[in-house]
Motif scaffolding. Structure first.
Motif, PDB file in Angstrom:
ATOM      1  N   GLU A 392      26.957 -44.891  16.464  1.00  0.00           N
ATOM      2  CA  GLU A 392      26.357 -43.621  16.878  1.00  0.00           C
ATOM      3  C   GLU A 392      27.096 -42.426  16.279  1.00  0.00           C
ATOM      4  O   GLU A 392      26.477 -41.437  15.885  1.00  0.00           O
ATOM      5  CB  GLU A 392      26.342 -43.519  18.405  1.00  0.00           C
ATOM      6  CG  GLU A 392      25.422 -44.513  19.101  1.00  0.00           C
ATOM      7  CD  GLU A 392      23.949 -44.286  18.808  1.00  0.00           C
ATOM      8  OE1 GLU A 392      23.610 -43.336  18.058  1.00  0.00           O
ATOM      9  OE2 GLU A 392      23.124 -45.050  19.324  1.00  0.00           O
ATOM     10  N   PHE A 393      28.417 -42.491  16.210  1.00  0.00           N
ATOM     11  CA  PHE A 393      29.162 -41.380  15.618  1.00  0.00           C
ATOM     12  C   PHE A 393      28.906 -41.289  14.111  1.00  0.00           C
ATOM     13  O   PHE A 393      28.847 -40.186  13.548  1.00  0.00           O
ATOM     14  CB  PHE A 393      30.653 -41.521  15.908  1.00  0.00           C
ATOM     15  CG  PHE A 393      31.055 -40.952  17.241  1.00  0.00           C
ATOM     16  CD1 PHE A 393      31.310 -39.598  17.376  1.00  0.00           C
ATOM     17  CD2 PHE A 393      31.156 -41.757  18.361  1.00  0.00           C
ATOM     18  CE1 PHE A 393      31.669 -39.057  18.602  1.00  0.00           C
ATOM     19  CE2 PHE A 393      31.514 -41.234  19.587  1.00  0.00           C
ATOM     20  CZ  PHE A 393      31.772 -39.879  19.716  1.00  0.00           C
ATOM     21  N   VAL A 394      28.753 -42.428  13.447  1.00  0.00           N
ATOM     22  CA  VAL A 394      28.393 -42.398  12.022  1.00  0.00           C
ATOM     23  C   VAL A 394      27.014 -41.771  11.833  1.00  0.00           C
ATOM     24  O   VAL A 394      26.810 -40.931  10.942  1.00  0.00           O
ATOM     25  CB  VAL A 394      28.435 -43.823  11.433  1.00  0.00           C
ATOM     26  CG1 VAL A 394      27.821 -43.849  10.034  1.00  0.00           C
ATOM     27  CG2 VAL A 394      29.870 -44.339  11.380  1.00  0.00           C
ATOM     28  N   ALA A 395      26.039 -42.152  12.681  1.00  0.00           N
ATOM     29  CA  ALA A 395      24.695 -41.577  12.591  1.00  0.00           C
ATOM     30  C   ALA A 395      24.723 -40.073  12.826  1.00  0.00           C
ATOM     31  O   ALA A 395      24.014 -39.314  12.143  1.00  0.00           O
ATOM     32  CB  ALA A 395      23.771 -42.256  13.600  1.00  0.00           C
ATOM     33  N   LEU A 396      25.534 -39.614  13.772  1.00  0.00           N
ATOM     34  CA  LEU A 396      25.636 -38.183  14.038  1.00  0.00           C
ATOM     35  C   LEU A 396      26.198 -37.445  12.826  1.00  0.00           C
ATOM     36  O   LEU A 396      25.700 -36.377  12.457  1.00  0.00           O
ATOM     37  CB  LEU A 396      26.523 -37.949  15.265  1.00  0.00           C
ATOM     38  CG  LEU A 396      26.764 -36.485  15.658  1.00  0.00           C
ATOM     39  CD1 LEU A 396      25.451 -35.794  15.984  1.00  0.00           C
ATOM     40  CD2 LEU A 396      27.717 -36.401  16.843  1.00  0.00           C
ATOM     41  N   GLY A 397      27.220 -38.011  12.200  1.00  0.00           N
ATOM     42  CA  GLY A 397      27.775 -37.383  11.008  1.00  0.00           C
ATOM     43  C   GLY A 397      26.777 -37.292   9.875  1.00  0.00           C
ATOM     44  O   GLY A 397      26.667 -36.262   9.201  1.00  0.00           O
ATOM     45  N   LEU A 398      26.032 -38.371   9.651  1.00  0.00           N
ATOM     46  CA  LEU A 398      25.018 -38.365   8.599  1.00  0.00           C
ATOM     47  C   LEU A 398      23.895 -37.377   8.912  1.00  0.00           C
ATOM     48  O   LEU A 398      23.380 -36.705   8.006  1.00  0.00           O
ATOM     49  CB  LEU A 398      24.451 -39.776   8.419  1.00  0.00           C
ATOM     50  CG  LEU A 398      25.409 -40.803   7.827  1.00  0.00           C
ATOM     51  CD1 LEU A 398      24.787 -42.204   7.854  1.00  0.00           C
ATOM     52  CD2 LEU A 398      25.799 -40.431   6.398  1.00  0.00           C
ATOM     53  N   MET A 399      23.513 -37.276  10.199  1.00  0.00           N
ATOM     54  CA  MET A 399      22.469 -36.346  10.584  1.00  0.00           C
ATOM     55  C   MET A 399      22.910 -34.909  10.315  1.00  0.00           C
ATOM     56  O   MET A 399      22.103 -34.058   9.911  1.00  0.00           O
ATOM     57  CB  MET A 399      22.112 -36.520  12.067  1.00  0.00           C
ATOM     58  CG  MET A 399      20.786 -35.917  12.458  1.00  0.00           C
ATOM     59  SD  MET A 399      19.365 -36.817  11.769  1.00  0.00           S
ATOM     60  CE  MET A 399      19.417 -38.324  12.770  1.00  0.00           C
ATOM     61  N   ALA A 400      24.207 -34.640  10.538  1.00  0.00           N
ATOM     62  CA  ALA A 400      24.734 -33.295  10.272  1.00  0.00           C
ATOM     63  C   ALA A 400      24.552 -32.913   8.807  1.00  0.00           C
ATOM     64  O   ALA A 400      24.220 -31.785   8.472  1.00  0.00           O
ATOM     65  CB  ALA A 400      26.207 -33.231  10.667  1.00  0.00           C
ATOM     66  N   ILE A 401      24.771 -33.864   7.929  1.00  0.00           N
ATOM     67  CA  ILE A 401      24.640 -33.597   6.491  1.00  0.00           C
ATOM     68  C   ILE A 401      23.169 -33.464   6.091  1.00  0.00           C
ATOM     69  O   ILE A 401      22.779 -32.505   5.422  1.00  0.00           O
ATOM     70  CB  ILE A 401      25.311 -34.726   5.684  1.00  0.00           C
ATOM     71  CG1 ILE A 401      26.827 -34.764   5.983  1.00  0.00           C
ATOM     72  CG2 ILE A 401      25.068 -34.548   4.195  1.00  0.00           C
ATOM     73  CD1 ILE A 401      27.533 -35.988   5.396  1.00  0.00           C
ATOM     74  N   LEU A 402      22.351 -34.415   6.514  1.00  0.00           N
ATOM     75  CA  LEU A 402      20.969 -34.484   6.018  1.00  0.00           C
ATOM     76  C   LEU A 402      20.067 -33.414   6.629  1.00  0.00           C
ATOM     77  O   LEU A 402      19.066 -33.034   6.022  1.00  0.00           O
ATOM     78  CB  LEU A 402      20.405 -35.882   6.309  1.00  0.00           C
ATOM     79  CG  LEU A 402      21.108 -37.011   5.552  1.00  0.00           C
ATOM     80  CD1 LEU A 402      20.614 -38.370   6.035  1.00  0.00           C
ATOM     81  CD2 LEU A 402      20.893 -36.877   4.049  1.00  0.00           C
ATOM     82  N   ALA A 403      20.389 -32.945   7.837  1.00  0.00           N
ATOM     83  CA  ALA A 403      19.545 -31.926   8.478  1.00  0.00           C
ATOM     84  C   ALA A 403      19.897 -30.512   8.020  1.00  0.00           C
ATOM     85  O   ALA A 403      19.134 -29.580   8.288  1.00  0.00           O
ATOM     86  CB  ALA A 403      19.669 -32.028   9.989  1.00  0.00           C
ATOM     87  N   THR A 404      21.029 -30.342   7.354  1.00  0.00           N
ATOM     88  CA  THR A 404      21.444 -28.997   6.955  1.00  0.00           C
ATOM     89  C   THR A 404      21.464 -28.769   5.456  1.00  0.00           C
ATOM     90  O   THR A 404      21.601 -27.626   5.011  1.00  0.00           O
ATOM     91  CB  THR A 404      22.858 -28.701   7.507  1.00  0.00           C
ATOM     92  OG1 THR A 404      23.786 -29.683   7.019  1.00  0.00           O
ATOM     93  CG2 THR A 404      22.865 -28.735   9.022  1.00  0.00           C
ATOM     94  N   LYS A 405      21.323 -29.841   4.669  1.00  0.00           N
ATOM     95  CA  LYS A 405      21.329 -29.697   3.210  1.00  0.00           C
ATOM     96  C   LYS A 405      19.909 -29.731   2.666  1.00  0.00           C
ATOM     97  O   LYS A 405      19.112 -30.582   3.044  1.00  0.00           O
ATOM     98  CB  LYS A 405      22.167 -30.819   2.575  1.00  0.00           C
ATOM     99  CG  LYS A 405      23.627 -30.831   2.999  1.00  0.00           C
ATOM    100  CD  LYS A 405      24.350 -29.543   2.586  1.00  0.00           C
ATOM    101  CE  LYS A 405      25.821 -29.621   2.990  1.00  0.00           C
ATOM    102  NZ  LYS A 405      26.532 -28.378   2.647  1.00  0.00           N
ATOM    103  N   ARG A 406      19.614 -28.806   1.735  1.00  0.00           N
ATOM    104  CA  ARG A 406      18.282 -28.769   1.123  1.00  0.00           C
ATOM    105  C   ARG A 406      18.429 -28.705  -0.395  1.00  0.00           C
ATOM    106  O   ARG A 406      19.260 -27.999  -0.903  1.00  0.00           O
ATOM    107  CB  ARG A 406      17.487 -27.572   1.613  1.00  0.00           C
ATOM    108  CG  ARG A 406      17.085 -27.738   3.078  1.00  0.00           C
ATOM    109  CD  ARG A 406      16.388 -26.498   3.620  1.00  0.00           C
ATOM    110  NE  ARG A 406      16.007 -26.749   4.995  1.00  0.00           N
ATOM    111  CZ  ARG A 406      16.821 -26.644   6.026  1.00  0.00           C
ATOM    112  NH1 ARG A 406      18.053 -26.259   5.827  1.00  0.00           N
ATOM    113  NH2 ARG A 406      16.393 -26.912   7.229  1.00  0.00           N
TER     114      ARG A 406
END
Length: 406
Positions: A392-406
């Motif tokens: 879950e912590f890995v998924a949260l970290g990846l979500m932080a990157i993918l939801a904010t980078k365009r």
């Protein structure tokens, strides 16, 4: 920009019915716990185990296949489009897939997990079909901003299930009777006649359902296998039926924040759709970052609370025979809070239609969790809880990157 989206952005989160929708979500979560507590106390850990597997299997199917349908319908309706009858096709397609997968799973594990009772095969199919229409209805109501009606959906569902469960278990005192009560809870919502609120423009072009749902379903599959498969993982590692019930009630109790988010995220999505259609990407990025970093902090606090009082809370509600170890309580609480933050952040990607990025984040977390489960050692309950928290912590970290980078 459509009038419905303009209204969504102008009024933000203070639209009429919001408070009642939140109350309905809270009552729905409370009712689900009362249902499980009552059944667990009456039947005991051994006899209650088939119901825990049925609940877990349906929870995974609903969140993997039906929540994406709800969000697709919400997004379409919030954009001013009519859902019916067009959106019944993807809804029923997801229902058929869920019935086949769920029925096949129960049938293949009938003797090992379900006491050889064929009723569970019928129940899982009925649950998927009934709730597929319930989730589509929630999408229509949320997309048209009838938030009070969404609250009533959750209240009617949980009250009908709880009342039916109490009556059924008094008559039959079996896990199968609780399974039928679950089915009744889903179909009782038809009394609201939610389709009356589908008043959008029927001729407006729809977003491609296959593209949106394929990415979302892939992400949800990884997310919910990570979250909901803990009792099944315990059984696969050789844990007892009693330990499976302990892990089930612990994870179910601690995922209250996430369960509430699933119930209420339809309230968030119309607002984010408005921002996405106005190309307010900086605001969307700020929202995602705030959720991720705030959620990470809350996850650490949740783990501490789980360590201090988590096992006692479970024992108080379900009985001392259901109490987990302090370590399992800590890891489950921290992991669920991380999952809740990742789920909220994922709504930014849903609003923008970038669901394939969502799937990458959850799949990465699942892969790491499976690898951890294979290589860690120790008691099955602790291995499962630790693997879950890491994933879950890995998924949260990846979500932080993918939801904010365009």
């Amino acid at each position: 920009m459509s009038a419905s989206v303009s209204e969504a952005e102008r009024r933000g989160f203070r639209a009429p019915g919001t408070g009642f929708m939140v109350s309905g979500g809270l009552l729905g979560a409370l009712g689900a716990y009362l249902f499980q507590v009552y059944g667990g106390r009456v039947l005991g850990p051994e006899a209650f185990f088939p119901l825990t597997v049925l609940w877990t299997a349906f929870f995974i199917l609903a969140t993997v296949l039906l929540v994406p349908v709800e969000q697709y319908v919400t997004r379409e309706v919030a954009s001013g489009k009519r859902a019916l009858p067009r959106d019944l096709r993807p809804t029923l397609a997801m229902a058929v897939i869920g019935m086949v997968i769920g029925g096949g799973f129960v049938l293949l594990t009938l003797d090992d997990l379900f006491d050889g009772d064929f009723q569970y095969v019928i129940q899982i199919a009925a649950l998927v079909l009934g709730y597929s229409l319930l989730f589509a209805g929630k999408g229509v109501l949320a997309g048209t901003r009838h938030f009070a009606q969404v609250g009533w959906v959750m209240i009617i569902e949980t009250v009908a299930r709880l009342v039916a469960g109490v009556i059924a278990i008094q008559i039959l005192a079996s896990a199968t009777s609780l399974g039928w009560a679950m089915v009744i809870g889903g179909v009782a919502v038809f009394g609201l006649r939610w389709w009356r609120y589908d008043t959008g423009e029927p001729g407006r072009p729809a977003s491609p359902a296959a593209k949106f749902l394929s990415g979302y379903v892939a992400g949800s599959a990884s997310s919910q296998l990570l979250l909901g498969a803990a009792p099944i993982a315990v059984a696969a590692l050789g844990g007892s039926a009693a330990l499976g019930s302990i892990v089930f009630v612990t994870f179910t109790l601690y995922r209250a924040p996430l369960t509430l988010i699933f119930a209420l995220q339809g309230r968030i999505l119309p607002y984010l759709v408005g921002l996405a259609r106005d190309r307010s990407y900086e605001r969307l990025t700020r929202i995602a970052r705030l959720v991720v970093f705030g959620g990470a902090g809350l996850a650490l606090i949740g783990g501490l609370v789980g360590w201090l009082v988590g096992a006692d809370v479970v024992a108080l509600l379900y009985g001392p025979e259901f109490a987990p170890t302090d370590t399992v309580a800590m890891l489950a609480a921290a992991g669920v809070m991380a999952a809740a933050a990742a789920q909220i952040a994922s709504q930014v990607l849903v609003a923008e239609g970038r669901t394939r990025r969502l799937s990458l984040a959850w799949f990465g977390g699942l892969v790491v969790a499976v690898v951890a489960l294979l290589f860690l050692s120790g008691e099955p309950g602790t291995r499962v809880a630790l693997s879950f928290a890491i994933g879950e912590f890995v998924a949260l970290g990846l979500m932080a990157i993918l939801a904010t980078k365009r």
